[in-house]
Design a protein around this motif. Structure first.
Motif, PDB file in Angstrom:
ATOM      1  N   THR A  68       0.841  -1.227   0.000  1.00 21.07           N
ATOM      2  CA  THR A  68       0.000   0.000   0.000  1.00 21.07           C
ATOM      3  C   THR A  68       0.859   1.253   0.000  1.00 21.07           C
ATOM      4  OG1 THR A  68      -1.715  -1.193   1.236  1.00 21.07           O
ATOM      5  CG2 THR A  68      -1.829   1.212   1.233  1.00 21.07           C
ATOM      6  N   LEU A  69       1.906   1.194   0.820  1.00 23.81           N
ATOM      7  CA  LEU A  69       2.810   2.348   0.887  1.00 23.81           C
ATOM      8  C   LEU A  69       3.531   2.547  -0.443  1.00 23.81           C
ATOM      9  CD1 LEU A  69       4.080   4.590   2.545  1.00 23.81           C
ATOM     10  CD2 LEU A  69       5.771   2.903   3.374  1.00 23.81           C
ATOM     11  N   ALA A  70       3.924   1.443  -1.049  1.00 24.88           N
ATOM     12  CA  ALA A  70       4.615   1.551  -2.335  1.00 24.88           C
ATOM     13  C   ALA A  70       3.711   2.171  -3.386  1.00 24.88           C
ATOM     14  CB  ALA A  70       5.088   0.163  -2.773  1.00 24.88           C
ATOM     15  N   LEU A  71       2.437   1.751  -3.396  1.00 20.20           N
ATOM     16  CA  LEU A  71       1.488   2.339  -4.333  1.00 20.20           C
ATOM     17  C   LEU A  71       1.285   3.842  -4.069  1.00 20.20           C
ATOM     18  CD1 LEU A  71      -1.226  -0.524  -4.437  1.00 20.20           C
ATOM     19  CD2 LEU A  71       0.434   0.091  -6.234  1.00 20.20           C
ATOM     20  N   LYS A  72       1.226   4.134  -2.804  1.00 20.89           N
ATOM     21  CA  LYS A  72       1.067   5.573  -2.441  1.00 20.89           C
ATOM     22  C   LYS A  72       2.270   6.374  -2.895  1.00 20.89           C
ATOM     23  CE  LYS A  72      -1.756   7.304  -0.649  1.00 20.89           C
ATOM     24  NZ  LYS A  72      -2.902   8.092  -1.201  1.00 20.89           N
ATOM     25  N   ASN A  73       3.466   5.755  -2.721  1.00 24.29           N
ATOM     26  CA  ASN A  73       4.681   6.463  -3.159  1.00 24.29           C
ATOM     27  C   ASN A  73       4.663   6.700  -4.660  1.00 24.29           C
ATOM     28  OD1 ASN A  73       5.566   6.564  -0.574  1.00 24.29           O
ATOM     29  ND2 ASN A  73       7.086   4.910  -0.780  1.00 24.29           N
ATOM     30  N   GLU A  74       4.164   5.682  -5.374  1.00 26.76           N
ATOM     31  CA  GLU A  74       4.078   5.833  -6.819  1.00 26.76           C
ATOM     32  C   GLU A  74       3.118   6.963  -7.189  1.00 26.76           C
ATOM     33  OE1 GLU A  74       3.005   2.268  -8.765  1.00 26.76           O
ATOM     34  OE2 GLU A  74       3.091   3.128 -10.794  1.00 26.76           O
ATOM     35  N   GLU A  75       1.990   7.010  -6.476  1.00 27.85           N
ATOM     36  CA  GLU A  75       1.033   8.107  -6.717  1.00 27.85           C
ATOM     37  C   GLU A  75       1.654   9.464  -6.401  1.00 27.85           C
ATOM     38  OE1 GLU A  75      -2.980   5.524  -5.552  1.00 27.85           O
ATOM     39  OE2 GLU A  75      -2.423   7.307  -4.419  1.00 27.85           O
ATOM     40  N   ILE A  76       2.431   9.457  -5.345  1.00 27.65           N
ATOM     41  CA  ILE A  76       3.082  10.722  -4.967  1.00 27.65           C
ATOM     42  C   ILE A  76       4.088  11.132  -6.030  1.00 27.65           C
ATOM     43  CG2 ILE A  76       4.614  11.789  -3.276  1.00 27.65           C
ATOM     44  CD1 ILE A  76       3.244  10.110  -1.131  1.00 27.65           C
ATOM     45  N   GLN A  77       4.831  10.151  -6.525  1.00 32.65           N
ATOM     46  CA  GLN A  77       5.808  10.477  -7.564  1.00 32.65           C
ATOM     47  C   GLN A  77       5.124  11.039  -8.806  1.00 32.65           C
ATOM     48  OE1 GLN A  77       7.886   6.719  -7.991  1.00 32.65           O
ATOM     49  NE2 GLN A  77       9.512   7.310  -6.552  1.00 32.65           N
ATOM     50  N   ASN A  78       4.020  10.402  -9.175  1.00 30.39           N
ATOM     51  CA  ASN A  78       3.266  10.920 -10.322  1.00 30.39           C
ATOM     52  C   ASN A  78       2.738  12.341 -10.060  1.00 30.39           C
ATOM     53  OD1 ASN A  78       3.654   8.555 -11.804  1.00 30.39           O
ATOM     54  ND2 ASN A  78       1.784   7.598 -10.987  1.00 30.39           N
ATOM     55  N   PHE A  79       2.257  12.505  -8.838  1.00 29.88           N
ATOM     56  CA  PHE A  79       1.723  13.835  -8.477  1.00 29.88           C
ATOM     57  C   PHE A  79       2.816  14.898  -8.461  1.00 29.88           C
ATOM     58  CE2 PHE A  79      -1.296  16.727  -7.140  1.00 29.88           C
ATOM     59  CZ  PHE A  79      -0.920  17.401  -5.986  1.00 29.88           C
ATOM     60  N   ILE A  80       4.024  14.460  -7.996  1.00 32.42           N
ATOM     61  CA  ILE A  80       5.159  15.388  -7.999  1.00 32.42           C
ATOM     62  C   ILE A  80       5.481  15.806  -9.426  1.00 32.42           C
ATOM     63  CG2 ILE A  80       7.639  15.551  -7.600  1.00 32.42           C
ATOM     64  CD1 ILE A  80       7.211  13.928  -5.055  1.00 32.42           C
ATOM     65  N   CYS A  81       5.441  14.835 -10.315  1.00 34.00           N
ATOM     66  CA  CYS A  81       5.691  15.174 -11.727  1.00 34.00           C
ATOM     67  C   CYS A  81       4.641  16.153 -12.244  1.00 34.00           C
ATOM     68  CB  CYS A  81       5.684  13.889 -12.577  1.00 34.00           C
ATOM     69  SG  CYS A  81       7.083  12.789 -12.269  1.00 34.00           S
ATOM     70  N   CYS A  82       3.402  15.887 -11.837  1.00 26.90           N
ATOM     71  CA  CYS A  82       2.326  16.818 -12.259  1.00 26.90           C
ATOM     72  C   CYS A  82       2.537  18.222 -11.692  1.00 26.90           C
ATOM     73  CB  CYS A  82       0.980  16.260 -11.810  1.00 26.90           C
ATOM     74  SG  CYS A  82       0.481  14.777 -12.674  1.00 26.90           S
ATOM     75  N   LEU A  83       2.947  18.268 -10.420  1.00 32.93           N
ATOM     76  CA  LEU A  83       3.188  19.572  -9.807  1.00 32.93           C
ATOM     77  C   LEU A  83       4.329  20.306 -10.491  1.00 32.93           C
ATOM     78  CD1 LEU A  83       2.798  18.729  -6.004  1.00 32.93           C
ATOM     79  CD2 LEU A  83       1.173  19.939  -7.475  1.00 32.93           C
ATOM     80  N   LYS A  84       5.381  19.548 -10.822  1.00 36.17           N
ATOM     81  CA  LYS A  84       6.510  20.179 -11.504  1.00 36.17           C
ATOM     82  C   LYS A  84       6.080  20.705 -12.876  1.00 36.17           C
ATOM     83  CE  LYS A  84      10.214  17.586  -9.233  1.00 36.17           C
ATOM     84  NZ  LYS A  84      11.317  16.599  -9.393  1.00 36.17           N
ATOM     85  N   GLN A  85       5.266  19.889 -13.557  1.00 35.09           N
ATOM     86  CA  GLN A  85       4.794  20.347 -14.856  1.00 35.09           C
ATOM     87  C   GLN A  85       3.872  21.553 -14.720  1.00 35.09           C
ATOM     88  OE1 GLN A  85       5.891  19.099 -17.822  1.00 35.09           O
ATOM     89  NE2 GLN A  85       4.775  20.866 -18.659  1.00 35.09           N
ATOM     90  N   SER A  86       3.063  21.504 -13.661  1.00 34.69           N
ATOM     91  CA  SER A  86       2.168  22.653 -13.417  1.00 34.69           C
ATOM     92  C   SER A  86       2.963  23.924 -13.165  1.00 34.69           C
ATOM     93  CB  SER A  86       1.251  22.365 -12.230  1.00 34.69           C
ATOM     94  OG  SER A  86       0.349  21.329 -12.537  1.00 34.69           O
ATOM     95  N   LEU A  87       4.071  23.771 -12.444  1.00 30.43           N
ATOM     96  CA  LEU A  87       4.911  24.949 -12.206  1.00 30.43           C
ATOM     97  C   LEU A  87       5.478  25.472 -13.508  1.00 30.43           C
ATOM     98  CD1 LEU A  87       6.765  23.920  -8.931  1.00 30.43           C
ATOM     99  CD2 LEU A  87       5.150  25.818  -9.217  1.00 30.43           C
TER     100      LEU A  87
END
Length: 494
Positions: A14-33
């Motif tokens: 579960t934590l690994a999946l969450k980390n993956e979601e976070i990584q994807n979200f981080i990429c989205c945030l970076k792209q949003s910036l």
């Protein structure tokens, strides 16, 4: 132990999946910036491009909108960077926890495994990754700050010089001078819907022709007139004419002034003749006060100080009237003396209709107002000879108001007014007194004046002030017309 390992593996997955979601979200945030920066720059460039086609008067609006974009970008950047930082820290914590978990799983120490697994389970449960919102707190869309100046640009292209308003024309025949008011009426050669208001200027003058370069009186200005007429009230007519001119104004420009028009301001104007005043009367302009210590020396000094200002200009009367300025001292006679506490006006009445008002101190021991012949003796009191007619206030012992002439008196049953209006029709031999405020008639003398008369006043232990430059009020004229055929009820006093 196997159950615990299975439970730990589930949590780890579960934590690994969450980390993956976070990584994807981080990429989205970076792209949003990146998008935010690019979009902000594009919006700013577009805005600057739009503003470059406008006039410098839009600079303030431009700076305000740029500030809005920068503030929006800064606000969203702050939110996204905070969210990015929180996610990054959560990811680092989760990776460390995963590494500890893997090391624990690989450990062969059975004694320490149970406690380590319990600690890892508690750590996973409290991991920051599970408290994060994986929804961006700010959007990278800046389209709401886009602008479209197409309509405004068309409006600016349509801007032209406003036409200068046409010059109004004062309709002298429609103007009205009465009751010490002047109503000025004007019109335009053709309708002009763009006219916003009018400006009226007026000044007093003694010259009938067009305005001269140098006049004794300045122009007085009335602005913001919305109609094509205006009424000036509360005037005192101490010159022969009033000159008027008017101009039209739209939102941007004013037109030319109309041709000046002179309106005759006929009225009765006189001064008090201090040379005739009793030595106990202190005369200052149109004010008189009883002075028990008064003397001839002081009055002579006062007369020498009198100037030839416009206030001492010739009397103003209606056409057909001919008041004449009397000499400053009565020919062959000294000033009033003994108990004749009298002062006369300096302008004779020998024709027409005249009107003036006097305000007096009701606490005066005695006061009188009326008219007198120039032959009135220096010892004669007003109303006690055939040479004077007056309204007399007696405030000694008992207050009374009487009409007096030729040493005959008639008590008047009426309230004592604050001020008294005096109306004189010389040809008809009418002398009427009115309540100056309500214009209610108090008393009328009907007689035949044997010679020109002068305004006359008396006061003892009191004071009064005279107002001249007044026209005969319309209500008084109407009342006189209604009564012109009625017989006098005061024949015994005429």
């Amino acid at each position: 132990m196997d159950d615990q390992k299975e439970s730990l593996r589930k949590i780890t997955n579960t934590l690994a999946l969450k980390n993956e979601e976070i990584q994807n979200f981080i990429c989205c945030l970076k792209q949003s910036l990146l998008n935010l920066e690019a979009n902000s720059n594009r919006v700013q460039e577009d805005l600057e491009g739009e503003f470059s086609s406008l006039y410098s008067t839009l600079d303030e609006l431009k700076e305000g909108m740029i500030t809005r974009i920068k503030q929006e970008r800064a606000s969203r950047t702050y939110e996204l960077q905070n969210q990015l930082s929180a996610c990054t820290k959560a990811l680092e914590s989760s990776e460390e926890l995963l590494e500890v978990t893997n090391q624990t799983l690989c450990s062969s120490n059975a004694d320490g495994f149970i406690q380590a697994a319990k600690d890892i389970k508690d750590s996973v449960t409290m991991a920051p990754a599970f408290r994060l919102s994986l929804k961006a707190k700010a959007s990278d869309n800046m389209s709401h700050l886009m602008v479209d100046f197409s309509q405004e640009r068309e409006m600016l292209r349509a801007i032209k010089f406003l036409p200068v308003p046409t010059t109004p024309e004062i309709q002298a025949s429609d103007c009205l001078v009465c009751d010490n008011t002047v109503t000025v009426v004007w019109s335009l050669p053709e309708p002009d819907a763009k006219i916003d208001h009018y400006v009226l200027e007026h000044r007093r003058t003694n010259h009938e022709g067009p305005p001269r370069v140098r006049e004794d009186y300045p122009w007085m200005v009335v602005e913001g007139i919305r109609q094509t007429e205006y009424t000036l009230t509360g005037l005192r007519f101490d010159t022969r004419f009033m000159t008027f001119r008017v101009k039209a104004c739209n939102k941007a420009v004013a037109g030319e002034f109309s041709e000046p028009v002179n309106l005759e301001t006929f009225a009765f104007l006189f001064k008090l003749d201090s040379g005739s005043a009793h030595q106990n009367l202190r005369v200052e302009d149109m004010n008189v006060e009883w002075d028990s210590c008064g003397g001839k020396v002081q009055e002579i000094k006062k007369d020498k100080g009198r100037t030839g200002s416009p206030m001492n200009s010739p009397a103003r009367v209606a056409p057909g009237m001919s008041p004449k300025r009397a000499p400053s001292a009565r020919v062959g006679r000294d000033r009033f003396t003994a108990e004749s506490y009298t002062v006369l006006g300096d302008t004779m009445i020998d024709a027409g209709q005249q009107y003036w008002e006097v305000r007096f101190d009701k606490e005066s021991k005695a006061f009188a107002v009326g008219v007198a012949l120039r032959t009135l003796g220096k010892f004669d009191q007003l109303g006690k000879s055939g040479a004077s007619w007056c309204l007399h206030l007696n405030n000694w012992l008992q207050q009374s108001l009487t009409a007096k002439h030729n040493n005959k008196a008639r008590t008047l049953d009426c309230p004592i007014p604050d001020r008294i209006g005096v109306y004189c029709n010389y040809e008809e031999g009418i002398l009427s007194f009115y309540n100056g405020k309500t214009k209610q008639q108090i008393h009328t003398f009907r007689t035949k004046f044997p010679q020109p008369i002068l305004p006359a006043f008396m006061v003892w232990n009191g004071s009064f002030s005279v107002q001249t430059g007044l026209q005969v009020p319309s209500i008084v004229q109407c009342g006189q017309k209604r009564n012109s055929d009625a017989s006098s009820s005061n024949a015994s006093l005429t």
